[in-house]
Write an enzyme that holds these catalytic residues in place. Structure first.
Site, PDB file in Angstrom:
ATOM      1  CD  GLU A 369      -3.317  -0.776   1.878  1.00 13.34           C
ATOM      2  OE1 GLU A 369      -3.400   0.302   2.498  1.00 13.34           O
ATOM      3  OE2 GLU A 369      -4.199  -1.658   1.932  1.00 13.34           O
ATOM      4  CG  HIS A 646      -2.124  -3.684   8.172  1.00  9.14           C
ATOM      5  ND1 HIS A 646      -2.360  -4.944   7.657  1.00  9.14           N
ATOM      6  CD2 HIS A 646      -3.106  -2.902   7.669  1.00  9.14           C
ATOM      7  CE1 HIS A 646      -3.421  -4.924   6.888  1.00  9.14           C
ATOM      8  NE2 HIS A 646      -3.900  -3.690   6.878  1.00  9.14           N
TER       9      HIS A 646
END
Length: 662
Positions: A369, A646
């Site tokens: 990402e 995350h």
């Protein structure tokens, strides 16, 4: 295979691309800012709640018409730029390979020496993280913001954590069941190297870390001014710059986090008379760093130089007052385990922990990402202070290479301290929904990590991927896992060398890293859990389909709690995740049909320790037959607390050559 160092084959196309993007960018930026102003994060909501004058609401009322007017005015130019930009993507290369030419700025790369595969084995450390570097307006839907500043801070934290010295601390207590062997998350800060033998007091402390200050961190200037002062002196065999500490403790091996200096034991440090680089003793602190007694360094301080470390052994001894000023500060990240868990899994062969730092001597890093191009450049610039080789801007755009139109790249980024020999990228053609707008795929890399005395190259394979994210798309993810295996097999065949002119290569490891977007405990993910990938590759955290090891925790954080005081710093998040109740409050757990979707107060009966969707897999198939690959350490990392939703993960593999191994 030729590695692409620029996105286009010639400068003319590069100029056209820059011109087209220059026409598009004002419209893109205005639209991004306009949407972002209406999507506040929980952090911003708390700040605005304390604003009695509603200043932010007034700003929105004033700036919205201005943004709209400028956006409409920029649309014609953006349309022209788009008509020029789109066909250019057919000539664009699938990635950009960046190599740091001036190695004096790479604190990690300059310390590497070639492995000759003689004598002891060699350990390699891999890291993986989803950093959520989307355009700011989209990142806010994950409750993170300020993408450009986050990119710079993420890179800074990673390189600071990885450039620490590696220390192993072992507790010599047969009755110790509450503290595991601390592995590679500790920090040594030597203050001088004149004495060959020093005896000092030592206590085990919880690791501490810096707080996020974005671009305003006061430690950047002083820290970067010292990064050029890395020395040589590293063994080319076995583990690099490892400091081993053994504690002969009493009190049944129990240790208090609040009173770490009361440990019954002393440290005996045996260090060679090796001069430190000039300026080594200068200490750089973050604005919030409060120096405590005996705390002579921090993560931002390069006084903890990696090249000045040696083997250290702790035993009983007395304090030599003449060397009290030459203190060693040991900081260890300890993961507490219950005696029940330890008895249940006494066959565990490697260390595991929740660490506030990225592992020391990190060799390979796979990120997902990294979608925003400007953020990718800032991140690359920071990572180049440690990693010499970086592959970024991976993916395709427009209609080139995939079935549907792609607005953003794959978001993959790979960084390495070892030279990259070959690289290949493939785009998943079956993306659905919003995922189809990004060129999600897999990046395959071949790296050279050494050579044999017979001039045979020693190589390794690293794969980085990001699968379909939408819940319920199990079939799509299984198809992508099938393609991942096929592409990897083709890549290994096409890049292998076994002819007479090119000596046969010895493969040391084959690792897959990435965000697979399914966990090993959810009932909805049964198809992925039983995929054939897990018969060829091993997951260190997994017992079998549907069951993780008790110490494994989820890697997906609850976005609503990212800025809570209890978890907003690496140390606080580490403490919370070490307790079961803390994990229930701040991790996303496997879905259950018998419970509501609310995150609070529903997790007591759920299976596992959270949704673990970030994976690190390795295989023993296709490697050099006489060598053995084993997991040495595995960690869940909290150093990016407040910067992403995350948890990064890291794994250290030991490649044993079978020659004179201890």
């Amino acid at each position: 295979m030729v590695l692409y160092t620029s996105p286009f084959p010639n400068s003319f196309l590069s100029v056209l691309h820059s011109l087209s993007w220059g026409l598009i960018f004002p419209c893109y930026w205005l639209a991004d800012r306009l949407v972002a102003s209406f999507v506040p994060t929980t952090y911003e909501k708390r700040q605005r709640a304390d604003d009695p004058c509603y200043f932010h609401a007034l700003c929105i009322i004033i700036t919205t018409p201005i943004y709209l007017a400028l956006l409409v005015a920029s649309l014609p130019f953006a349309l022209i730029g788009f008509l020029l930009w789109s066909p250019l993507q057919s000539a664009r290369r699938p990635y950009v390979y960046s190599r740091l030419e001036d190695k004096t700025h790479a604190s990690g790369a300059t310390l590497l020496t070639e492995w000759k595969a003689a004598g002891n084995g060699k350990s390699f450390c891999f890291g993986s993280a989803n950093v959520c570097l989307l355009p700011d307006s989209l990142a806010r839907f994950n409750n993170v913001f300020n993408t450009q500043a986050r990119a710079k801070e993420i890179g800074r934290r990673i390189r600071n954590g990885a450039s620490r010295p590696q220390i192993k601390i072992y507790i010599d207590s047969p009755t110790n069941t509450s503290i595991s062997a601390a592995s590679f998350s500790s920090l040594v800060s030597p203050q001088g190297g004149d004495n060959a033998n020093r005896t000092v007091n030592a206590g085990i402390k919880r690791t501490t870390s810096m707080e996020y200050k974005g671009d305003n961190s006061g430690s950047n200037n002083s820290e970067e001014s010292q990064e050029d002062k890395a020395g040589a002196g590293e063994s080319n065999e076995g583990e690099e710059n490892t400091c081993i500490v053994r504690i002969n403790g009493e009190d049944n091996g129990h240790m208090s986090d609040t009173e770490p200096d009361t440990v019954n034991g002393h440290a005996h440090a045996s260090c060679p008379a090796e001069p430190s680089p000039e300026g080594d003793t200068e200490i750089s602190k973050t604005p919030n760093h409060k120096q405590k007694e005996g705390d002579s360094g921090s993560l931002d301080s390069y006084s903890a130089s990696r090249e000045s470390l040696v083997k250290v052994r702790v035993g009983d001894g007395t304090v030599d007052q003449s060397t009290v000023n030459n203190k060693l500060l040991y900081k260890a990240s300890i993961m507490k385990k219950t005696s029940v868990r330890k008895k249940k899994h006494t066959d565990e062969t490697f260390d595991h922990e929740i660490s506030a730092f990225f592992p020391a001597n990190l060799d390979f890093l796979c990120l997902q990402e990294v979608f925003d191009k400007r953020a990718a450049e800032k991140l690359k610039e920071q990572l180049h202070h440690y990693f010499e080789y970086i592959v970024y801007d991976v993916g395709v755009y427009s209609c080139h290479g995939c079935c549907s139109f792609k607005f953003v790249n794959s978001g993959l980024l790979f960084a390495s301290r070892y030279p990259v020999m070959d690289a290949a990228y493939h785009c998943y053609p079956n993306g659905r929904g919003t995922d189809s707008l990004a060129s999600k795929g897999a990046l395959f890399l071949k790296v050279q990590v050494g050579s044999t005395p017979q001039d045979q190259r020693i190589v390794g394979y690293v794969s980085c991927t990001h699968l379909q994210a939408i819940a319920g798309d199990t079939t799509v993810r299984c198809e992508q896992l099938d393609m991942l295996q096929d592409w990897l097999s083709e890549f290994r065949k096409s890049t292998s060398s076994s002819s007479t002119a090119n000596p046969e290569e010895l493969v040391a490891f084959d690792v897959i890293c990435g965000d697979l977007n399914f966990d090993n405990c959810s009932s909805e993910d049964k198809l992925e859990q039983q995929h054939s990938l897990f018969t060829h590759y091993k997951d260190p955290c997994r017992i079998g389909p549907g069951e993780d090891k008790p110490w494994a925790i989820g890697t997906l954080l609850d976005p609503e709690g990212l800025y809570d005081e209890e978890v907003c710093t690496p140390d606080n998040l580490q403490k919370v995740l070490e307790s079961e109740e803390g994990r229930k409050g701040y991790l996303v757990y496997p879905t259950s049909k018998n419970h509501s979707s609310s995150q609070k107060g529903r997790k007591a009966s759920l299976k596992g320790n959270g949704r673990r969707i970030d994976y690190m897999l390795y295989t023993e198939e296709g490697l050099y037959l006489e060598w053995k690959v084993e997991v040495e350490e595995f960690s869940f990392i909290t150093q990016l607390a407040g910067l992403t939703d995350h948890l990064p993960v890291a794994m250290r593999l030991m490649v044993s050559t079978g020659e004179d191994d201890p």
